[in-house]
Motif scaffolding. Structure first.
Motif, PDB file in Angstrom:
ATOM      1  N   GLN A  10      30.078  62.446  52.942  1.00 10.26           N
ATOM      2  CA  GLN A  10      29.140  61.594  53.674  1.00 10.26           C
ATOM      3  C   GLN A  10      28.207  62.433  54.525  1.00 10.26           C
ATOM      4  OE1 GLN A  10      31.841  59.025  55.738  1.00 10.26           O
ATOM      5  NE2 GLN A  10      31.835  57.474  54.114  1.00 10.26           N
ATOM      6  N   HIS A  11      28.742  63.471  55.138  1.00  9.98           N
ATOM      7  CA  HIS A  11      27.904  64.327  55.977  1.00  9.98           C
ATOM      8  C   HIS A  11      26.991  65.220  55.156  1.00  9.98           C
ATOM      9  CE1 HIS A  11      28.970  63.405  60.080  1.00  9.98           C
ATOM     10  NE2 HIS A  11      30.138  63.066  59.595  1.00  9.98           N
ATOM     11  N   LEU A  12      27.419  65.589  53.982  1.00  8.87           N
ATOM     12  CA  LEU A  12      26.562  66.402  53.125  1.00  8.87           C
ATOM     13  C   LEU A  12      25.496  65.549  52.440  1.00  8.87           C
ATOM     14  CD1 LEU A  12      29.107  68.921  51.601  1.00  8.87           C
ATOM     15  CD2 LEU A  12      27.529  69.258  53.480  1.00  8.87           C
ATOM     16  N   ARG A  13      25.668  64.240  52.478  1.00  8.96           N
ATOM     17  CA  ARG A  13      24.663  63.277  52.012  1.00  8.96           C
ATOM     18  C   ARG A  13      24.219  63.495  50.579  1.00  8.96           C
ATOM     19  NH1 ARG A  13      20.862  64.566  56.876  1.00  8.96           N
ATOM     20  NH2 ARG A  13      22.458  64.688  58.416  1.00  8.96           N
ATOM     21  N   ASP A  67      25.382  72.657  61.266  1.00  7.42           N
ATOM     22  CA  ASP A  67      24.659  71.854  62.247  1.00  7.42           C
ATOM     23  C   ASP A  67      23.583  71.005  61.568  1.00  7.42           C
ATOM     24  OD1 ASP A  67      24.265  71.626  65.377  1.00  7.42           O
ATOM     25  OD2 ASP A  67      22.253  71.707  64.483  1.00  7.42           O
ATOM     26  N   SER A  68      22.912  71.565  60.572  1.00 15.57           N
ATOM     27  CA  SER A  68      21.883  70.807  59.861  1.00 15.57           C
ATOM     28  C   SER A  68      22.475  69.649  59.071  1.00 15.57           C
ATOM     29  CB  SER A  68      21.061  71.725  58.946  1.00 15.57           C
ATOM     30  OG  SER A  68      21.807  72.118  57.810  1.00 15.57           O
ATOM     31  N   HIS A  69      23.781  69.694  58.835  1.00 13.06           N
ATOM     32  CA  HIS A  69      24.512  68.607  58.172  1.00 13.06           C
ATOM     33  C   HIS A  69      25.156  67.650  59.169  1.00 13.06           C
ATOM     34  CE1 HIS A  69      24.289  70.051  54.041  1.00 13.06           C
ATOM     35  NE2 HIS A  69      24.647  71.236  54.447  1.00 13.06           N
ATOM     36  N   GLY A  70      24.970  67.907  60.449  1.00 13.54           N
ATOM     37  CA  GLY A  70      25.631  67.079  61.456  1.00 13.54           C
ATOM     38  C   GLY A  70      27.101  67.420  61.607  1.00 13.54           C
ATOM     39  N   LEU A  71      27.452  68.669  61.280  1.00 13.32           N
ATOM     40  CA  LEU A  71      28.839  69.123  61.338  1.00 13.32           C
ATOM     41  C   LEU A  71      28.933  70.345  62.249  1.00 13.32           C
ATOM     42  CD1 LEU A  71      29.524  69.046  57.492  1.00 13.32           C
ATOM     43  CD2 LEU A  71      30.327  67.368  59.161  1.00 13.32           C
ATOM     44  N   ARG A 149      34.281  69.434  61.656  1.00 11.76           N
ATOM     45  CA  ARG A 149      34.266  68.060  62.135  1.00 11.76           C
ATOM     46  C   ARG A 149      32.827  67.602  62.344  1.00 11.76           C
ATOM     47  NH1 ARG A 149      32.782  67.788  67.220  1.00 11.76           N
ATOM     48  NH2 ARG A 149      33.073  69.548  68.620  1.00 11.76           N
ATOM     49  N   PRO A 150      32.634  66.291  62.361  1.00  5.13           N
ATOM     50  CA  PRO A 150      31.281  65.777  62.633  1.00  5.13           C
ATOM     51  C   PRO A 150      30.880  66.068  64.078  1.00  5.13           C
ATOM     52  CG  PRO A 150      32.689  64.058  61.714  1.00  5.13           C
ATOM     53  CD  PRO A 150      33.576  65.225  62.031  1.00  5.13           C
ATOM     54  N   LEU A 151      29.610  66.323  64.269  1.00  4.45           N
ATOM     55  CA  LEU A 151      29.089  66.459  65.629  1.00  4.45           C
ATOM     56  C   LEU A 151      29.159  65.104  66.317  1.00  4.45           C
ATOM     57  CD1 LEU A 151      25.914  68.643  65.033  1.00  4.45           C
ATOM     58  CD2 LEU A 151      27.872  69.239  66.467  1.00  4.45           C
TER      59      LEU A 151
END
Length: 191
Positions: A10-13, A67-71, A149-151
């Protein structure tokens, strides 16, 4: 708390592409690293953090990519002796760092001797391939979700999160970290 594979996807979209026109979050770590390193100020910031503070540029690029992935890596991953780093550290110690040392040793001699300049370029290419392998291993590590982990809104900005990797931060080191953060998602011309 490690992410499971569903959360990570989901975070890698979606699938990661390799072309330079893809958004940063759709590029492989290697392609992201090449594009990011080419941005103004990034090479100098990375070299400051590598040579001045002893940080691994690949680890920095990995953290920026995450970070660019929201992780973000979990706090305990920041410790250089964490077991998840063992394979990457061994690769860097046994392959990448010796190549870098040899390339640097030959720098002055290469200026006066074309044969040594050619040898130095060959070593430089081998060093780049070794860096690519390290980034491939870091991407594989991220793909497991272990230690990632997610940011959250409570997380500090990237530069502050990376500053814990510094044993004795200097003003130059902190400025370099802020450069990484600022260049990660530069504002658009309309901002």
């Amino acid at each position: 708390m490690s992410m499971d594979s569903t959360e990570l996807r989901q975070h890698l979209r979606g699938p990661i592409g390799d072309d330079q026109t893809s958004p940063a979050w759709r590029r492989s770590l290697w392609d992201f690293a090449l594009a990011f390193y080419a941005r103004p100020g990034i090479e100098a910031a990375c070299l400051q953090l590598q040579d001045g503070a002893g940080l691994d540029v690949n680890a920095l690029l990995w953290a920026c990519w995450l970070d660019s992935h929201g992780l973000t890596p979990e706090a305990e991953i920041a410790a250089g002796d964490h077991p998840l780093w063992a394979d990457i550290r061994a690769w860097q110690d046994q392959v990448t760092f010796p190549l870098r040392r040899q390339r640097r040793v030959l720098k002055k001699q290469a200026l006066a001797n074309p044969a040594i300049a050619e040898l130095r370029e060959t070593i430089k290419h081998a060093e780049l391939l070794a860096e690519r392998e390290a980034l491939t291993r870091l991407q594989a590590l991220a793909s497991t979700g272990q230690g990632i982990r997610p940011l959250s809104n409570a997380d500090p900005q990237l530069a502050r999160r990376l500053s814990i990797w510094l044993s004795a931060p200097t003003f130059s080191d902190l400025r370099a970290l802020h450069t990484l953060q600022a260049r990660l998602d530069p504002p658009s011309p309309s901002d």
